[in-house]
Each structure stands twice: as structure tokens, then as C-alpha cells.
Enzyme design. Structure first.
Site, mmCIF file in Angstrom:
data_model
loop_
_atom_site.group_PDB
_atom_site.id
_atom_site.type_symbol
_atom_site.label_atom_id
_atom_site.label_comp_id
_atom_site.label_asym_id
_atom_site.label_seq_id
_atom_site.Cartn_x
_atom_site.Cartn_y
_atom_site.Cartn_z
ATOM 1 N N ASN A 9 0.869 -1.179 0.000
ATOM 2 C CA ASN A 9 0.000 0.000 0.000
ATOM 3 C C ASN A 9 0.901 1.223 0.000
ATOM 4 O OD1 ASN A 9 -1.788 2.054 0.512
ATOM 5 N ND2 ASN A 9 -2.440 1.309 2.532
ATOM 6 N N HIS A 95 -9.412 1.133 5.199
ATOM 7 C CA HIS A 95 -8.120 1.317 5.870
ATOM 8 C C HIS A 95 -8.277 2.265 7.061
ATOM 9 C CE1 HIS A 95 -3.957 2.396 6.599
ATOM 10 N NE2 HIS A 95 -3.640 1.298 5.946
ATOM 11 N N GLU A 97 -6.538 4.618 8.073
ATOM 12 C CA GLU A 97 -6.294 6.044 7.774
ATOM 13 C C GLU A 97 -7.516 6.689 7.136
ATOM 14 O OE1 GLU A 97 -2.639 5.298 5.707
ATOM 15 O OE2 GLU A 97 -1.743 4.691 7.612
HETATM 16 P P1 13P Z 1 3.305 0.328 7.709
HETATM 17 O O1 13P Z 1 3.826 -0.930 7.057
HETATM 18 O O2 13P Z 1 4.004 1.561 7.218
HETATM 19 O O3 13P Z 1 3.244 0.203 9.178
HETATM 20 O O4 13P Z 1 1.781 0.501 7.202
HETATM 21 C C1 13P Z 1 0.909 -0.548 7.314
HETATM 22 C C2 13P Z 1 -0.321 -0.196 6.570
HETATM 23 O O5 13P Z 1 -1.077 0.655 6.979
HETATM 24 C C3 13P Z 1 -0.576 -0.892 5.309
HETATM 25 O O6 13P Z 1 -1.849 -0.632 4.820
#
Ligand code: 13P
Length: 247
Positions: A9, A95, A97
Site C-alpha cells: 500500500n 483502511h 487512515e
Molecule cells: P506500515 O507498514 O508503514 O506500518 O503501514 C501498514 C499499513 O497501513 C498498510 O496498509
């Protein structure tokens, strides 16, 4: 029996030339991925160009989100048909976020999920608890509630990948221990079992500070079927390293 899936991602990273260089870097090593499926999820704007780079390889393409309406006056949004026509097989849904910064709720996750699979995309449905919830012993109830709401009145589980991403482990360098991750993955397998007799064929990915150095230990757990990788997917060598550690 479940084919390992390692998905990158890219989030909101990479300008044009960086995106193409990264895609090329992954494709160059694709011959060494064995049975593991590799997927890259660039920002929308680079989907078509990245597709040109990867389409003759085994590397697959995914989008980071979609909107649930087919078309119309929805400024800034991207439809499932657009994503498909850009070459995507996969799309990430829910997700953390999106939940944290863009008002995504369990209900809108469900709407996006339905549109994705009705359009022939495979949805990677993300869920996970935050630090406070884990500290308060709420992990299992949060996971159940996110799962039940995301998959409310849903039965197309052959088109789904589940991703467990503990928020406290995303981008923090803190990884869930293989035991902590397996515990939640096992719970998710049980929740899937209540929905479908094919529960054993559905892939459950772990996401949260996955790196070449911790992937092998995590993948050794029985219910961890691959990874959703953020930061480490932005360097071809690290992403390829994770895939190779997962073979
Ligand atoms: P990181 O691998 O940067 O911790 O992010 C994980 C993530 O949110 C993948 O969707």
C-alpha cells in the site's frame, strides 16, 4: 492451500518517475516470487501507468479505495468501474487512515465492499484496534464489531481478503508479535467460519510495520496468510525482501 498474498500500500507517496521506478523494481524480481502473489496499490493517479509496467508480469494491481456510486456528481471520487478499467484486480477498503482522517465508518466500509465485489474486484477489508483499545482489553470486541458491521448482509466471501492492521503498529516501527497477530487472525478465522463454509480458503493478511526482518516469523503462524505493507513497500528491495521471506 491458501496462496500467500503480499500487498504494497503505497499510500500518498511517489511522484510519477518514482512510481514507475518502484513498479519496475518489483517486476524485475517477480521471477523469484514462487507461489506468492505480489500486489501493488499505488495512488489512483498512477494506476494506469503502473499497469503498463506490470501487466506482462505476475504482479497484480490494486487501488487504495473506491466510492460506492457508479458515476455522477461526486467531485474527487473514483468508481469501481474506473479502477477496473485502469487494470486493477484488487481494492483496499476501510483502511484505518480512511477511518481516522476521512470519516470512513463501518457502514461506509460495507457500502464500498459491496460495490467492489459486485464490480468484480477483490476487496481487501481492513480492521484493527487502536492502542487504547488494546490496553483496555477491548481488542477482541472491537475486531468482532468491525467485522460484523463490515460484512453485514454480505455473502460473497470468495471475493474477499481480510487485513488485520492494529493501528498502534502502523507506521510506528512497533509490530504486533507473531503471537498477538495470530491470536487476532484466529479470531477472524472463527468469525469467517460463522459466515461461510469456505472460511479456510480466505486469506487474512497482517499489516503494521512489516519488514524483511520480521516477515518470516509472522508468516510462520497458521492463520497469517500474507501482509499489507506500507512503508517498506516504498523500496523495491524491502518489498521484494518481504515477499522472499514469505515463501
Ligand atoms: P506500515 O507498514 O508503514 O506500518 O503501514 C501498514 C499499513 O497501513 C498498510 O496498509
Amino acid at each position: 492451500m491458501r496462496k500467500t498474498l503480499v500487498a504494497g500500500n503505497w499510500k500518498m507517496n511517489m511522484v510519477a518517475d518514482e512510481a514507475l521506478a518502484l513498479a519496475k523494481g518489483v517486476v524485475q524480481s517477480a521471477g523469484e516470487f514462487g507461489q506468492t502473489e505480489a500486489l501493488v496499490c499505488p495512488p489512483y493517479i498512477w494506476l494506469s501507468q503502473v499497469n503498463e509496467t506490470i501487466k506482462k508480469s505476475t504482479v497484480k494491481l490494486g487501488a487504495q479505495d473506491l466510492f460506492w456510486e457508479d458515476k455522477g456528481a461526486f467531485t474527487g471520487e473514483i468508481s469501481a468501474a474506473m479502477i477496473k478499467s485502469a487494470g486493477c484486480d484488487y481494492v483496499i477498503v476501510g483502511h484505518s487512515e480512511r477511518r481516522q482522517f476521512f470519516g470512513e465508518t463501518d457502514r461506509t466500509v460495507n457500502k464500498r465492499l459491496n460495490k467492489a465485489v459486485d464490480s468484480g474486484l477483490i476487496a481487501i477489508v481492513c480492521l484493527g484496534e487502536n492502542f487504547q483499545q488494546r490496553e483496555s482489553g477491548l481488542t477482541s470486541s472491537i475486531i468482532s464489531s468491525q467485522f460484523e458491521n463490515a460484512f453485514l448482509n454480505f455473502d460473497q466471501f470468495d471475493k474477499v481478503v481480510v487485513a488485520y492492521e492494529p493501528i498502534w503498529a502502523i507506521g510506528t516501527g512497533k509490530t504486533a508479535s507473531p503471537e498477538q497477530a495470530q491470536e487476532v487472525h484466529q479470531q477472524l478465522r472463527g468469525l469467517l467460519e460463522q459466515k461461510t463454509d469456505k472460511y479456510d480458503t480466505i486469506r487474512i493478511l497482517y499489516g503494521g510495520s512489516v519488514k524483511p526482518g520480521n516477515a518470516a516469523e509472522l508468516i510462520s503462524k497458521p492463520d497469517i496468510d500474507g501482509f499489507l505493507v506500507g512503508g517498506a513497500s516504498l523500496k523495491a528491495a524491502d518489498f521484494v525482501g518481504i515477499i522472499k521471506s514469505s515463501l
